[in-house]
Design an enzyme around this catalytic site. Structure first.
Site, PDB file in Angstrom:
ATOM      1  N   CYS A  64       4.644   2.040  -2.425  1.00  0.00           N
ATOM      2  CA  CYS A  64       5.651   2.881  -2.322  1.00  0.00           C
ATOM      3  C   CYS A  64       6.925   2.472  -3.176  1.00  0.00           C
ATOM      4  O   CYS A  64       7.874   2.979  -3.412  1.00  0.00           O
ATOM      5  CB  CYS A  64       6.214   3.113  -0.910  1.00  0.00           C
ATOM      6  SG  CYS A  64       4.920   3.701   0.178  1.00  0.00           S
ATOM      7  N   HIS A 311      -0.338  -3.471  11.275  1.00  0.00           N
ATOM      8  CA  HIS A 311      -0.454  -2.425  10.647  1.00  0.00           C
ATOM      9  C   HIS A 311       1.049  -2.006   9.824  1.00  0.00           C
ATOM     10  O   HIS A 311       2.056  -2.103  10.190  1.00  0.00           O
ATOM     11  CB  HIS A 311      -0.888  -1.077  11.476  1.00  0.00           C
ATOM     12  CG  HIS A 311      -0.993   0.102  10.743  1.00  0.00           C
ATOM     13  ND1 HIS A 311      -2.120   0.521  10.116  1.00  0.00           N
ATOM     14  CD2 HIS A 311      -0.328   1.426  10.864  1.00  0.00           C
ATOM     15  CE1 HIS A 311      -1.896   1.870   9.592  1.00  0.00           C
ATOM     16  NE2 HIS A 311      -0.731   2.362  10.046  1.00  0.00           N
TER      17      HIS A 311
END
Length: 366
Positions: A64, A311
């Protein structure tokens, strides 16, 4: 930026004809396929689209930071490797293929197994939890090293490179040393020098650029005094790029070498003006440079979990729609700014999401 050298050694093998080269390439491909067969069978277990423990976005969220409109246009200008084995091992090319799959819109989610396989050939272990900031740097170095067009590499670097000036001043003879350093991310502490929790992103910036006295065991050798003396260390901001990546140092090392996560609340603004945060003494730039130091947030890479397991997911703002989306494994859903604010953190939520990387884009007058 602590990057490894991108210099590649030339092959010492004698040159072959085109037909011989293609034949050798096919043989190499067959051998490589045999070697990667076992790994190819294991990777879907880790990078499977529906795998919630080590999901798609979980291990590739730093993409990203890299994939913006300008970076995408740069990837379309790369030199495509001529042979299959070279294509498999070329990170920029595999990123381009992944982008094209995502943009085709034929699937709800795209599995990055080919990119993962490519990274594994460059000694990037795909079976451990990576630090997002470190993986971002690794990806960045691989992309730059494998791009053949140096002009393209320079333009890509200009999009992300931060420049600061380090100052060291002897407190005895007043001699001063200056050095410019380039960084890919701005690593901001979330604790002050007294280990107190900082309350806002602006406080973190002030702490990073605040002068620090180096005394006792931290004294430096002064060549003019010919001994170790107290020094005053400070940082001044020289240049900010189009895309600014801020690394919140949420993982803290204790003296016992144990690592723990700092999950306390740390708000970050939608718009960030460095001229309103830093003093004149904390910058080393001209007026035209400083006038462009106004940013708006583009993406947030958030971490949930502990130092041992966790995560990553990403929140990204569409530049065309001005809407926020959450990228979590194979799920992409529209969210609000209030949902993004949930990544500020909370001391009582050890497994809650906390922002780890903040990506800001420069604001334009229009």
């Amino acid at each position: 930026m602590g990057q490894r050298s991108g210099r590649q050694e030339r092959s010492k093998k004698p040159e072959m004809s085109l037909s011989e080269n293609m034949k050798a390439e096919e043989e190499d491909d067959r051998e490589e396929n045999k070697e990667l067969k076992t790994k190819d069978q294991r990777l879907p277990l880790v990078f499977g689209v529906a795998d919630l423990k080590n999901g798609v976005v979980s291990n590739t969220s730093p993409l990203c930071c890299l994939i913006t409109i300008r970076v995408t246009s740069s990837l379309y200008r790369i030199t495509v490797p001529p042979y299959a084995s070279l294509k498999r091992n070329n990170v920029p090319y595999q990123m381009l293929l992944l982008l094209e799959k995502m943009q085709s819109g034929k699937q709800k989610a795209v599995s990055p197994i080919d990119l993962a396989m490519c990274l594994s050939t460059h000694r990037v272990n795909m079976f451990i939890q990576h630090d997002a900031a470190q993986l971002f740097l690794t990806l960045w170095n691989l992309v730059k090293r494998q791009m053949k067009d140096q002009d393209l590499v320079t333009k890509l670097s200009d999009l992300y490179t931060i420049c600061v000036q380090e100052h060291l001043a002897c407190q005895i003879c007043s001699s001063e040393m200056k050095r410019n350093s380039n960084m890919l991310t701005l690593p901001l502490p979330v604790l002050d020098s007294n280990s107190h929790m900082l309350k806002t992103l602006e406080d973190c910036l002030q702490c990073f650029f605040h002068p620090e006295e180096l005394t006792g065991h931290n004294m430096c050798f002064c060549e003019y005094c010919d001994k170790k003396t107290p020094f005053l260390q400070s940082m001044k901001l020289v240049h900010l790029p189009q895309t600014l990546t801020i690394h919140l140092k949420r993982f803290c090392f204790e003296r016992s070498t144990n690592v723990y996560k700092l999950s306390h609340c740390l708000p970050f603004p939608q718009e960030l003006d460095f001229n309103a945060v830093l003093t004149e003494q904390q910058s080393q730039a001209h007026g035209s440079e400083k006038a462009a130091w106004r940013y708006e947030i583009f993406a947030v890479v958030a971490h949930s979990g502990s130092t041992n397991s966790g995560h990553y997911c990403a929140y990204i703002r569409s530049l065309t729609e001005c809407k926020w989306y959450c990228f979590n494994d194979s799920t992409v859903c529209q969210v609000s700014w209030d949902d993004v604010k949930c990544t500020y953190g909370h001391s009582d939520l050890n497994w809650g999401q906390t922002a780890y990387l903040l990506i800001y884009m420069k604001k334009h007058p229009q």
